[in-house]
Design a protein around this motif. Structure first.
Motif, PDB file in Angstrom:
ATOM      1  N   MET A  51      34.762 -39.234  38.645  1.00  0.00           N
ATOM      2  CA  MET A  51      35.881 -38.945  39.547  1.00  0.00           C
ATOM      3  C   MET A  51      35.955 -39.970  40.676  1.00  0.00           C
ATOM      4  SD  MET A  51      35.675 -34.832  40.042  1.00  0.00           S
ATOM      5  CE  MET A  51      35.067 -33.781  38.735  1.00  0.00           C
ATOM      6  N   GLN A  52      34.804 -40.285  41.262  1.00  0.00           N
ATOM      7  CA  GLN A  52      34.785 -41.150  42.439  1.00  0.00           C
ATOM      8  C   GLN A  52      35.033 -42.621  42.090  1.00  0.00           C
ATOM      9  OE1 GLN A  52      30.897 -40.142  43.958  1.00  0.00           O
ATOM     10  NE2 GLN A  52      31.703 -38.567  45.340  1.00  0.00           N
ATOM     11  N   SER A  53      34.386 -43.095  41.020  1.00  0.00           N
ATOM     12  CA  SER A  53      34.395 -44.539  40.773  1.00  0.00           C
ATOM     13  C   SER A  53      35.551 -45.009  39.911  1.00  0.00           C
ATOM     14  CB  SER A  53      33.077 -44.963  40.112  1.00  0.00           C
ATOM     15  OG  SER A  53      33.001 -44.449  38.785  1.00  0.00           O
ATOM     16  N   GLU A  54      36.047 -44.157  39.007  1.00  0.00           N
ATOM     17  CA  GLU A  54      37.081 -44.601  38.075  1.00  0.00           C
ATOM     18  C   GLU A  54      38.387 -43.829  38.238  1.00  0.00           C
ATOM     19  OE1 GLU A  54      35.608 -45.144  34.042  1.00  0.00           O
ATOM     20  OE2 GLU A  54      33.663 -45.829  34.796  1.00  0.00           O
ATOM     21  N   ALA A  55      38.340 -42.488  38.211  1.00  0.00           N
ATOM     22  CA  ALA A  55      39.587 -41.715  38.226  1.00  0.00           C
ATOM     23  C   ALA A  55      40.314 -41.827  39.565  1.00  0.00           C
ATOM     24  CB  ALA A  55      39.297 -40.256  37.895  1.00  0.00           C
ATOM     25  N   THR A  56      39.618 -41.545  40.669  1.00  0.00           N
ATOM     26  CA  THR A  56      40.285 -41.526  41.976  1.00  0.00           C
ATOM     27  C   THR A  56      40.785 -42.903  42.382  1.00  0.00           C
ATOM     28  OG1 THR A  56      38.980 -39.633  42.704  1.00  0.00           O
ATOM     29  CG2 THR A  56      39.984 -40.973  44.421  1.00  0.00           C
ATOM     30  N   ALA A  99      34.713 -31.962  44.946  1.00  0.00           N
ATOM     31  CA  ALA A  99      33.627 -30.974  45.065  1.00  0.00           C
ATOM     32  C   ALA A  99      34.045 -29.634  44.465  1.00  0.00           C
ATOM     33  CB  ALA A  99      33.242 -30.811  46.539  1.00  0.00           C
ATOM     34  N   GLU A 100      35.319 -29.271  44.671  1.00  0.00           N
ATOM     35  CA  GLU A 100      35.833 -28.021  44.110  1.00  0.00           C
ATOM     36  C   GLU A 100      35.817 -28.061  42.580  1.00  0.00           C
ATOM     37  OE1 GLU A 100      39.478 -25.221  45.414  1.00  0.00           O
ATOM     38  OE2 GLU A 100      40.076 -27.207  44.705  1.00  0.00           O
ATOM     39  N   LEU A 101      36.165 -29.214  41.999  1.00  0.00           N
ATOM     40  CA  LEU A 101      36.143 -29.338  40.541  1.00  0.00           C
ATOM     41  C   LEU A 101      34.722 -29.170  40.000  1.00  0.00           C
ATOM     42  CD1 LEU A 101      38.611 -32.285  39.811  1.00  0.00           C
ATOM     43  CD2 LEU A 101      39.000 -29.844  39.520  1.00  0.00           C
ATOM     44  N   ILE A 102      33.758 -29.781  40.644  1.00  0.00           N
ATOM     45  CA  ILE A 102      32.367 -29.629  40.202  1.00  0.00           C
ATOM     46  C   ILE A 102      31.969 -28.154  40.229  1.00  0.00           C
ATOM     47  CG2 ILE A 102      29.962 -30.165  40.747  1.00  0.00           C
ATOM     48  CD1 ILE A 102      31.492 -32.523  39.548  1.00  0.00           C
ATOM     49  N   GLU A 103      32.332 -27.460  41.284  1.00  0.00           N
ATOM     50  CA  GLU A 103      32.006 -26.035  41.395  1.00  0.00           C
ATOM     51  C   GLU A 103      32.692 -25.226  40.298  1.00  0.00           C
ATOM     52  OE1 GLU A 103      32.490 -22.364  44.641  1.00  0.00           O
ATOM     53  OE2 GLU A 103      32.773 -24.440  45.274  1.00  0.00           O
ATOM     54  N   ARG A 104      33.936 -25.571  39.977  1.00  0.00           N
ATOM     55  CA  ARG A 104      34.661 -24.856  38.923  1.00  0.00           C
ATOM     56  C   ARG A 104      34.022 -25.100  37.562  1.00  0.00           C
ATOM     57  NH1 ARG A 104      40.653 -26.801  39.643  1.00  0.00           N
ATOM     58  NH2 ARG A 104      41.030 -25.351  37.904  1.00  0.00           N
ATOM     59  N   PHE A 105      33.627 -26.341  37.310  1.00  0.00           N
ATOM     60  CA  PHE A 105      32.971 -26.655  36.038  1.00  0.00           C
ATOM     61  C   PHE A 105      31.636 -25.917  35.891  1.00  0.00           C
ATOM     62  CE2 PHE A 105      35.010 -31.179  35.921  1.00  0.00           C
ATOM     63  CZ  PHE A 105      36.230 -30.618  35.580  1.00  0.00           C
ATOM     64  N   GLU A 106      31.009 -25.585  37.002  1.00  0.00           N
ATOM     65  CA  GLU A 106      29.706 -24.920  36.973  1.00  0.00           C
ATOM     66  C   GLU A 106      29.804 -23.403  36.804  1.00  0.00           C
ATOM     67  OE1 GLU A 106      27.211 -28.015  39.878  1.00  0.00           O
ATOM     68  OE2 GLU A 106      28.163 -26.231  40.725  1.00  0.00           O
ATOM     69  N   ASN A 107      31.022 -22.873  36.699  1.00  0.00           N
ATOM     70  CA  ASN A 107      31.238 -21.422  36.591  1.00  0.00           C
ATOM     71  C   ASN A 107      30.704 -20.913  35.244  1.00  0.00           C
ATOM     72  OD1 ASN A 107      32.182 -18.793  36.437  1.00  0.00           O
ATOM     73  ND2 ASN A 107      34.274 -19.289  37.046  1.00  0.00           N
ATOM     74  N   ARG A 108      29.549 -20.284  35.265  1.00  0.00           N
ATOM     75  CA  ARG A 108      28.905 -19.825  34.027  1.00  0.00           C
ATOM     76  C   ARG A 108      29.568 -18.560  33.461  1.00  0.00           C
ATOM     77  NH1 ARG A 108      24.837 -22.792  32.686  1.00  0.00           N
ATOM     78  NH2 ARG A 108      24.394 -21.370  30.958  1.00  0.00           N
ATOM     79  N   ALA A 109      30.330 -17.862  34.274  1.00  0.00           N
ATOM     80  CA  ALA A 109      30.946 -16.616  33.809  1.00  0.00           C
ATOM     81  C   ALA A 109      32.068 -16.868  32.813  1.00  0.00           C
ATOM     82  CB  ALA A 109      31.478 -15.819  35.003  1.00  0.00           C
ATOM     83  N   LEU A 110      32.661 -18.070  32.831  1.00  0.00           N
ATOM     84  CA  LEU A 110      33.828 -18.330  31.983  1.00  0.00           C
ATOM     85  C   LEU A 110      33.486 -18.653  30.533  1.00  0.00           C
ATOM     86  CD1 LEU A 110      36.422 -20.408  34.022  1.00  0.00           C
ATOM     87  CD2 LEU A 110      36.589 -18.057  33.250  1.00  0.00           C
ATOM     88  N   ARG A 111      32.407 -19.347  30.290  1.00  0.00           N
ATOM     89  CA  ARG A 111      32.019 -19.768  28.942  1.00  0.00           C
ATOM     90  C   ARG A 111      33.160 -20.529  28.251  1.00  0.00           C
ATOM     91  NH1 ARG A 111      27.405 -18.907  27.498  1.00  0.00           N
ATOM     92  NH2 ARG A 111      27.848 -19.361  25.298  1.00  0.00           N
ATOM     93  N   MET A 149      27.167 -28.942  32.597  1.00  0.00           N
ATOM     94  CA  MET A 149      26.951 -29.185  34.019  1.00  0.00           C
ATOM     95  C   MET A 149      25.558 -28.773  34.477  1.00  0.00           C
ATOM     96  SD  MET A 149      29.648 -30.708  35.082  1.00  0.00           S
ATOM     97  CE  MET A 149      29.682 -30.531  36.872  1.00  0.00           C
ATOM     98  N   ALA A 150      24.887 -27.953  33.691  1.00  0.00           N
ATOM     99  CA  ALA A 150      23.519 -27.556  34.027  1.00  0.00           C
ATOM    100  C   ALA A 150      22.516 -28.682  33.773  1.00  0.00           C
ATOM    101  CB  ALA A 150      23.118 -26.312  33.239  1.00  0.00           C
ATOM    102  N   VAL A 151      22.967 -29.716  33.034  1.00  0.00           N
ATOM    103  CA  VAL A 151      22.128 -30.899  32.829  1.00  0.00           C
ATOM    104  C   VAL A 151      22.364 -31.826  34.016  1.00  0.00           C
ATOM    105  CG1 VAL A 151      21.649 -32.873  31.324  1.00  0.00           C
ATOM    106  CG2 VAL A 151      22.330 -30.662  30.328  1.00  0.00           C
ATOM    107  N   PRO A 152      21.345 -32.086  34.867  1.00  0.00           N
ATOM    108  CA  PRO A 152      21.575 -32.844  36.104  1.00  0.00           C
ATOM    109  C   PRO A 152      22.279 -34.179  35.892  1.00  0.00           C
ATOM    110  CG  PRO A 152      19.395 -31.841  36.149  1.00  0.00           C
ATOM    111  CD  PRO A 152      19.949 -31.595  34.774  1.00  0.00           C
ATOM    112  N   ALA A 153      21.944 -34.908  34.828  1.00  0.00           N
ATOM    113  CA  ALA A 153      22.569 -36.217  34.606  1.00  0.00           C
ATOM    114  C   ALA A 153      24.054 -36.083  34.308  1.00  0.00           C
ATOM    115  CB  ALA A 153      21.861 -36.949  33.467  1.00  0.00           C
ATOM    116  N   PHE A 154      24.445 -35.069  33.553  1.00  0.00           N
ATOM    117  CA  PHE A 154      25.863 -34.829  33.282  1.00  0.00           C
ATOM    118  C   PHE A 154      26.589 -34.441  34.576  1.00  0.00           C
ATOM    119  CE2 PHE A 154      25.201 -34.204  28.571  1.00  0.00           C
ATOM    120  CZ  PHE A 154      26.191 -35.075  28.160  1.00  0.00           C
ATOM    121  N   ASN A 155      25.968 -33.611  35.395  1.00  0.00           N
ATOM    122  CA  ASN A 155      26.565 -33.191  36.651  1.00  0.00           C
ATOM    123  C   ASN A 155      26.864 -34.411  37.526  1.00  0.00           C
ATOM    124  OD1 ASN A 155      26.883 -31.909  39.336  1.00  0.00           O
ATOM    125  ND2 ASN A 155      26.253 -30.054  38.238  1.00  0.00           N
TER     126      ASN A 155
END
Length: 496
Positions: free
Chosen positions: A334-339, A355-367, A321-327
Motif C-alpha cells: 500500500m505504502q510503496s506502490e499503490a498509494t 491502518a484501517e485496511l490492515i485491521e479489516r484484513f485481520e478480522n478473524r470472525a469473517l473467514r 495476515m496472521a503470518v507476520p511477513a504477509f502482514n
C-alpha cells in the motif's frame, strides 16, 4: 433446532437484540430493480436502502432479479424477501433483518416478466452488481466485446435476453415506445469509472440494436459512477446454523459482513434517489479518486494476498495476515506502490486508511476465503493492479510487490498448487490461461512470462514491451519454483 424459515409472521418473536423492520412492508412500493441480487447487494445497497425506507421513504422498495439461476429467489421468496445481515468482528456479532426486498425474479424463467418490470414507470433506478464479467466488455479497452456469447444471443433474441445490457436496452426500448421516461442505471461493481464504462458499453450495445434508440437512451438515462466497499464473504452452512441458534429460525438468505461499509456515489440521478447520504453514503461530483484509492489499495491488496496466500496454504485472509511477513507485505504494498500511484486529496488521511485496511484484513470472525477473492482474476487484475503498474513503470517506481503478485497469479492459474494438487480456478478465461501455462512453462519462465504479458485480453498491448516488468516477473517465478510462496515472502519481506 427449529427448521421454520424466517418470514413476516416471525418478526415479532425474534429476540429483542435483533434489529428488525418497524414499518409496514405492505406500504412500500417498488422504485428500484436490482440485477444480480447476490450477497454483496444485500449487505450493501439494500442495507443502505433499508435505512431510508425505515425513515419513511417508502417509494424505494427493491425487487431483485437473478440473471442466471434461481438460487437466490429460492432463498428469499419463501421468507417474504426478509434476510439477516450479520455483522461479524473480533468484538462480537450484530444481527439486522432487512425488509427492503419484496420479491425476486429469475430472468431465464420469464424474461418477458423482467422486461415488463423494468419498464414500469415507478421504477426510477436500475442498479447492478453483476461482477466485472457481467458487462460483456473487453477489460483491457473498456469497450463492448461484440463476440461475447451473451451479446450475440441478445442481439438475435431481444425478447429473451441473457445479459444485463440486453435487459436494460430492451426495457428502455419499451419505455420509449410507450412514451415513458427512462431511468438511472446505477452500477455498484468494482470497476474504475464504472458509470462511464457502463454508459459506454450500454451505448455501444444500443447502437447495434437501433441508432435512433441509442440516441434516445443517451438522452433518457444517467449512469453515475460509484465506489462500494464492504467485505462480504460467502455464507457457509456453519454461519446459517450459528445464526439459527441466535434468532430461533432458519435464514437461508443470510449474509455475513464486516461492520465497516462505505459508498461514494456521483450525484447524477435522472428521477430522484433515496437519501442514502442520511444512511452514511457520500455524494460527490467526481468519484474517480475514491475509486482509485479503494481499487488500488483495498482490492489490489486483497487480490495479492489471495493468490499468494492460497499458494502458501492459507484458507482465509485473516490466516494470511496472521503470518507476520504477509502482514508487513500488505502494508508495504500500500505504502510503496499503490498509494504512490494516486494523487490523494489533501483532506484524505491515507495513513489512517491504510491502518484501517490492515485491521479489516485481520478480522478473524469473517473467514473470507482466499479462493473466493481469487475468482475471476482475468477480469479483476486490469482494474486492481495494472493501473498502478503502468504508473510505476512510467515513473521508474517500484514494482517489486506487483511483479510478485503477478508471478503468484500465473502459478495459480496453472491450476496446480505447489504440492501438485489441483486448483479449482474459477475464471471466464481459465482454459486460455491454463493453455499458456501448459504450452510455455516447459520452455522456461522467460517464455511463460513473455506469453502471459502478451495476452491482450488481460494486459493490453503495452506491457509486453516492458523489459523491467518481464525481468521482475521471471525473477519471482524462478524463486517461487525454487522455494515456494511462503518461503519467498518470509525471505523477502519479513525484515520490512
Amino acid at each position: 433446532m427449529s427448521q421454520e424459515r424466517l418470514n413476516n409472521q416471525l418478526l415479532e418473536s425474534l429476540p429483542a437484540e435483533v434489529i428488525k423492520p418497524a414499518y409496514d412492508r405492505n406500504e412500500v412500493t417498488t422504485g428500484i430493480v436490482h440485477l444480480g441480487i447476490g450477497a454483496f447487494h444485500r449487505a450493501h445497497q439494500a442495507w443502505y436502502t433499508e435505512n431510508r425506507i425505515a425513515a419513511g421513504e417508502k417509494d424505494w422498495g427493491i425487487v431483485g432479479a437473478s440473471l442466471r439461476s434461481a438460487g437466490v429467489r429460492d432463498q428469499l421468496v419463501p421468507q417474504n424477501g426478509l434476510y439477516s445481515v450479520v455483522e461479524k468482528s473480533n468484538a462480537g456479532t450484530k444481527v439486522q433483518i432487512v425488509g427492503a426486498v419484496s420479491d425476486v425474479l429469475v430472468g431465464p424463467e420469464s424474461p418477458q416478466q423482467l422486461l415488463e418490470l423494468l419498464a414500469q414507470e415507478s421504477v426510477r433506478i436500475v442498479s447492478l452488481t453483476i461482477t466485472e464479467k457481467g458487462y460483456c466488455h473487453d477489460p483491457a479497452s473498456g469497450d463492448l466485446n461484440p463476440q461475447h456469447p451473451d451479446v450475440i444471443h441478445d442481439l438475435a433474441n431481444p425478447q429473451a435476453p441473457k445479459s444485463a445490457l440486453g435487459y436494460i436496452v430492451g426495457a428502455l426500448a419499451l419505455r420509449k415506445e410507450r412514451g415513458l421516461p427512462g431511468f438511472t442505471v446505477l452500477t455498484c461493481d468494482n470497476l474504475p469509472s464504472n458509470g462511464k464504462l457502463l454508459g459506454n458499453v450500454l451505448g455501444q450495445f444500443a447502437e447495434k440494436v437501433d441508432s435512433e434508440l441509442a440516441a434516445w437512451i443517451a438522452e433518457n438515462t444517467t449512469t453515475p459512477s460509484t465506489m462500494v466497499d464492504r467485505i462480504v464473504p460467502a455464507t457457509t452452512d456453519a454461519d446459517r446454523e450459528e445464526l439459527e441458534a441466535l434468532i430461533g429460525c432458519r435464514d437461508e438468505a443470510a449474509v455475513m459482513a464486516e461492520p465497516f461499509a462505505q459508498w461514494v456515489v456521483e450525484d447524477n440521478f435522472l428521477r430522484g434517489r433515496p437519501e442514502w447520504d442520511k444512511a452514511g453514503a457520500t455524494f460527490v461530483d467526481d468519484v474517480e479518486v475514491y475509486e482509485l484509492i479503494k481499487l488500488r489499495l483495498l482490492n489490489g491488496s486483497h487480490s495479492m494476498l489471495a493468490y499468494s496466500g492460497y499458494l502458501a496454504g492459507c484458507e482465509t485472509v485473516a490466516d494470511v495476515m496472521a503470518v507476520p511477513a504477509f502482514n508487513k507485505l500488505a502494508l508495504h504494498f500500500m505504502q510503496s506502490e499503490a498509494t504512490t500511484s494516486i494523487e490523494v486529496p489533501a483532506e484524505f488521511d491515507i495513513a489512517a486508511y491504510q491502518a484501517e485496511l490492515i485491521e479489516r484484513f485481520e478480522n478473524r470472525a469473517l473467514r473470507h476465503r482466499t479462493w473466493q477473492i481469487a475468482m475471476d482474476g482475468s477480469q479483476k487484475i486490469p482494474q486492481r493492479w495494472l493501473g498502478t503498474l503502468r504508473h510505476q513503470l512510467a515513473n521508474n517506481g517500484p514494482i517489486e510487490v506487483l511483479s510478485f503478485a503477478l508471478a503468484n497469479w500465473i502459478r495459480y492459474v496453472s491450476a496446480v498448487d505447489e504440492k501438485g494438487n489441483a486448483i479449482e480456478v474459477s475464471d471466464p478465461l481459465a482454459a486460455d490461461l491454463k493453455a499458456i501455462c501448459d504450452q510455455y512453462k516447459p520452455q522456461g519462465n522467460e517464455a511463460l512470462a513473455a506469453n502471459f504479458l502478451a495476452f491482450t485480453p488481460v494486459f493490453g498491448d503495452d506491457l509486453k514491451q516492458s523489459a523491467p516488468l518481464q525481468d521482475a516477473v521471471v525473477n519471482w517465478l524462478n524463486k517461487l519454483d525454487a522455494q515456494g510462496t511462503l518461503a519467498c515472502v518470509e525471505e523477502a519481506f519479513a525484515s520490512l
